[in-house]
Design a protein around this motif. Structure first.
Motif, PDB file in Angstrom:
ATOM      1  N   ARG A  97       0.792  -1.235   0.000  1.00 21.14           N
ATOM      2  CA  ARG A  97       0.000   0.000   0.000  1.00 21.14           C
ATOM      3  C   ARG A  97       0.824   1.284   0.000  1.00 21.14           C
ATOM      4  N   ASN A  98       1.994   1.263   0.604  1.00 19.55           N
ATOM      5  CA  ASN A  98       2.798   2.486   0.656  1.00 19.55           C
ATOM      6  C   ASN A  98       3.344   2.830  -0.725  1.00 19.55           C
ATOM      7  N   ARG A  99       3.373   4.118  -1.031  1.00 16.47           N
ATOM      8  CA  ARG A  99       3.732   4.577  -2.368  1.00 16.47           C
ATOM      9  C   ARG A  99       5.054   5.342  -2.398  1.00 16.47           C
ATOM     10  N   VAL A 100       5.903   5.065  -1.456  1.00 14.28           N
ATOM     11  CA  VAL A 100       7.216   5.691  -1.419  1.00 14.28           C
ATOM     12  C   VAL A 100       8.195   4.702  -0.803  1.00 14.28           C
ATOM     13  N   SER A 101       9.426   4.705  -1.314  1.00 15.02           N
ATOM     14  CA  SER A 101      10.425   3.761  -0.817  1.00 15.02           C
ATOM     15  C   SER A 101      10.971   4.209   0.533  1.00 15.02           C
ATOM     16  N   VAL A 102      11.480   3.249   1.282  1.00 13.08           N
ATOM     17  CA  VAL A 102      12.070   3.565   2.588  1.00 13.08           C
ATOM     18  C   VAL A 102      13.274   4.482   2.417  1.00 13.08           C
ATOM     19  N   LYS A 103      14.080   4.269   1.377  1.00 15.28           N
ATOM     20  CA  LYS A 103      15.247   5.119   1.126  1.00 15.28           C
ATOM     21  C   LYS A 103      14.836   6.573   0.925  1.00 15.28           C
ATOM     22  N   ARG A 104      13.768   6.782   0.167  1.00 15.28           N
ATOM     23  CA  ARG A 104      13.280   8.140  -0.072  1.00 15.28           C
ATOM     24  C   ARG A 104      12.801   8.773   1.229  1.00 15.28           C
ATOM     25  N   VAL A 105      12.111   8.000   2.024  1.00 13.70           N
ATOM     26  CA  VAL A 105      11.619   8.492   3.314  1.00 13.70           C
ATOM     27  C   VAL A 105      12.788   8.923   4.199  1.00 13.70           C
ATOM     28  N   LEU A 106      13.800   8.080   4.307  1.00 14.81           N
ATOM     29  CA  LEU A 106      14.938   8.392   5.167  1.00 14.81           C
ATOM     30  C   LEU A 106      15.683   9.635   4.687  1.00 14.81           C
ATOM     31  N   ALA A 107      15.831   9.769   3.375  1.00 14.58           N
ATOM     32  CA  ALA A 107      16.533  10.935   2.826  1.00 14.58           C
ATOM     33  C   ALA A 107      15.777  12.224   3.110  1.00 14.58           C
ATOM     34  N   MET A 108      14.458  12.205   2.950  1.00 18.02           N
ATOM     35  CA  MET A 108      13.659  13.412   3.169  1.00 18.02           C
ATOM     36  C   MET A 108      13.585  13.773   4.650  1.00 18.02           C
ATOM     37  N   VAL A 109      13.543  12.767   5.509  1.00 22.66           N
ATOM     38  CA  VAL A 109      13.555  13.030   6.953  1.00 22.66           C
ATOM     39  C   VAL A 109      14.872  13.682   7.352  1.00 22.66           C
ATOM     40  N   ALA A 110      15.988  13.144   6.846  1.00 18.95           N
ATOM     41  CA  ALA A 110      17.305  13.716   7.160  1.00 18.95           C
ATOM     42  C   ALA A 110      17.391  15.160   6.677  1.00 18.95           C
ATOM     43  N   PHE A 111      16.853  15.444   5.497  1.00 14.10           N
ATOM     44  CA  PHE A 111      16.870  16.814   4.974  1.00 14.10           C
ATOM     45  C   PHE A 111      16.068  17.746   5.871  1.00 14.10           C
ATOM     46  N   GLN A 112      14.875  17.289   6.305  1.00 17.30           N
ATOM     47  CA  GLN A 112      14.054  18.131   7.179  1.00 17.30           C
ATOM     48  C   GLN A 112      14.769  18.395   8.501  1.00 17.30           C
ATOM     49  N   GLN A 113      15.458  17.407   9.029  1.00 22.33           N
ATOM     50  CA  GLN A 113      16.125  17.592  10.309  1.00 22.33           C
ATOM     51  C   GLN A 113      17.319  18.535  10.203  1.00 22.33           C
ATOM     52  N   ILE A 114      17.982  18.551   9.063  1.00 24.29           N
ATOM     53  CA  ILE A 114      19.046  19.529   8.840  1.00 24.29           C
ATOM     54  C   ILE A 114      18.456  20.934   8.836  1.00 24.29           C
ATOM     55  N   THR A 115      17.335  21.102   8.144  1.00 20.38           N
ATOM     56  CA  THR A 115      16.648  22.393   8.130  1.00 20.38           C
ATOM     57  C   THR A 115      16.220  22.791   9.533  1.00 20.38           C
ATOM     58  N   GLN A 116      15.727  21.824  10.281  1.00 20.86           N
ATOM     59  CA  GLN A 116      15.280  22.055  11.659  1.00 20.86           C
ATOM     60  C   GLN A 116      16.427  22.534  12.542  1.00 20.86           C
ATOM     61  N   MET A 117      17.592  21.960  12.366  1.00 19.59           N
ATOM     62  CA  MET A 117      18.746  22.354  13.164  1.00 19.59           C
ATOM     63  C   MET A 117      19.232  23.754  12.794  1.00 19.59           C
ATOM     64  N   LEU A 118      19.159  24.091  11.508  1.00 18.83           N
ATOM     65  CA  LEU A 118      19.540  25.440  11.086  1.00 18.83           C
ATOM     66  C   LEU A 118      18.580  26.470  11.665  1.00 18.83           C
ATOM     67  N   LEU A 119      17.278  26.133  11.702  1.00 22.72           N
ATOM     68  CA  LEU A 119      16.293  27.035  12.298  1.00 22.72           C
ATOM     69  C   LEU A 119      16.567  27.219  13.783  1.00 22.72           C
ATOM     70  N   SER A 120      17.034  26.162  14.439  1.00 24.76           N
ATOM     71  CA  SER A 120      17.315  26.237  15.871  1.00 24.76           C
ATOM     72  C   SER A 120      18.382  27.279  16.185  1.00 24.76           C
ATOM     73  N   ILE A 121      19.315  27.465  15.262  1.00 19.34           N
ATOM     74  CA  ILE A 121      20.370  28.459  15.479  1.00 19.34           C
ATOM     75  C   ILE A 121      19.768  29.855  15.606  1.00 19.34           C
ATOM     76  N   LEU A 122      18.691  30.113  14.841  1.00 15.67           N
ATOM     77  CA  LEU A 122      18.051  31.425  14.886  1.00 15.67           C
ATOM     78  C   LEU A 122      17.215  31.600  16.150  1.00 15.67           C
ATOM     79  N   VAL A 123      16.675  30.492  16.675  1.00 17.54           N
ATOM     80  CA  VAL A 123      15.744  30.565  17.807  1.00 17.54           C
ATOM     81  C   VAL A 123      16.463  30.468  19.144  1.00 17.54           C
ATOM     82  N   LEU A 124      17.436  29.571  19.224  1.00 20.13           N
ATOM     83  CA  LEU A 124      18.101  29.295  20.501  1.00 20.13           C
ATOM     84  C   LEU A 124      19.328  30.186  20.666  1.00 20.13           C
TER      85      LEU A 124
END
Length: 303
Positions: free
Chosen positions: A66-93
């Protein structure tokens, strides 16, 4: 442009010069917890241990079908979001200066002591000052932080409910952004933060940052709030409804509740996340888990 990049690199170098400082821990600890906690559930899914399988929400083969995306794609996009999240943290913290921390603590304790002393004066006791001091310390170290934490949860829930619902109701936003997350009809822990990068920034990273800023959280409190929110989000996608899991029995908004939202029959319901369900209740978008036979029929119609 070069100056901006150089400034960002400089901020990163300064931030990670001491990885155990509160403002730096608030950046990387939630990311580490995400992968460690997800890995635990990944092991359970792959091991298929009979005792734990009775609590699994979907059959092992269902995800592949049923899932329409590969696990590799999921892991890559999660890692990208977390990098963005950490960069945002520099501005907030921002790092706290020790002398400012001490001055703020002393001023707050003095203010709470005055309030407590005024309240206990009419009560006959041996030492009003001692009791007032105990109350002021309880307010500073426990009551006020607990209130800040709870209100931050409410703010994050409000932000995510209305933005999440908007991404569903607006066809353009759903097609080009939120549909990425709903490629996972059978959610799993690693996919908790699988989103389009823009949606991940607006819904998750910005929501948590906004809640912490509004509630004037210290970097130490941000560690707890960001990490707990990460644990809750992963758990809501873990695929296992464990009756002993406090993240599930203490919250009505749990893995079973959110799993309904990932199914075709529940995609326009259960927008609340990650903590409470009151927005769904108030605005008529709540759907409880249907019986298996009914769910199969509803899924068939939706597809």
């Amino acid at each position: 442009m070069n100056s901006v990049i150089e400034g960002l690199v400089s901020d990163l170098q300064r931030a990670f010069a001491n990885p155990w400082k509160d403002e730096v821990l608030a950046m990387w600890l939630p990311v580490a917890v995400y992968w460690v906690y997800s890995l635990m559930y990944h092991f359970l899914m792959k091991a298929e241990i009979p005792f734990f399988e009775q609590f699994r929400l979907h059959d092992p083969q269902e995800g592949d079908k049923r899932n329409r995306v590969s696990v590799k794609r999921v892991l890559a996009m999660v890692a990208f979001q977390q990098i963005t999240q950490m960069l945002l943290s520099i501005l907030v913290l921002h790092p706290e200066q020790p002398d400012q921390v001490v001055a703020h603590r002393e001023m707050a304790l003095a203010r709470y002591f005055a309030i407590a002393l005024h309240l206990v004066r009419p009560v006959p006791m041996a030492s009003h000052e001692h009791v007032a001091m105990l109350i002021s310390r309880a307010m500073y170290y426990a009551l006020i932080p607990a209130m800040q934490f709870f209100l931050a949860m409410v703010i994050l829930d409000a932000h995510q409910y209305f933005l999440h619902r908007l991404f569903h109701m607006n066809k353009f936003l759903y097609k080009h952004f939120h549909s990425h997350h709903h490629r996972l009809y059978v959610p799993y822990a690693f996919g908790a933060l699988y989103n389009h990068p823009l949606e991940g920034l607006l819904l998750d990273s910005l929501g948590a940052a906004m809640a912490s800023e509004i509630m004037c959280m210290t970097p130490r409190m941000c560690i707890y709030f960001f990490t707990f929110s990460t644990l809750k989000t992963v758990d809501d996608h873990c695929g296992y409804a464990f009756p002993w899991n406090p993240l599930q029995f203490l919250f009505a908004n749990n893995v079973e509740y959110h799993n309904v939202h990932h199914q075709p029959y529940g995609i326009k319901h259960n927008f609340s996340q990650p903590y409470f369900t009151f927005w769904d209740k108030l605005l008529g978008t709540e759907m409880q888990k249907p019986r298996a036979s009914k769910a199969a029929k509803l899924n068939g119609k939706a597809q």
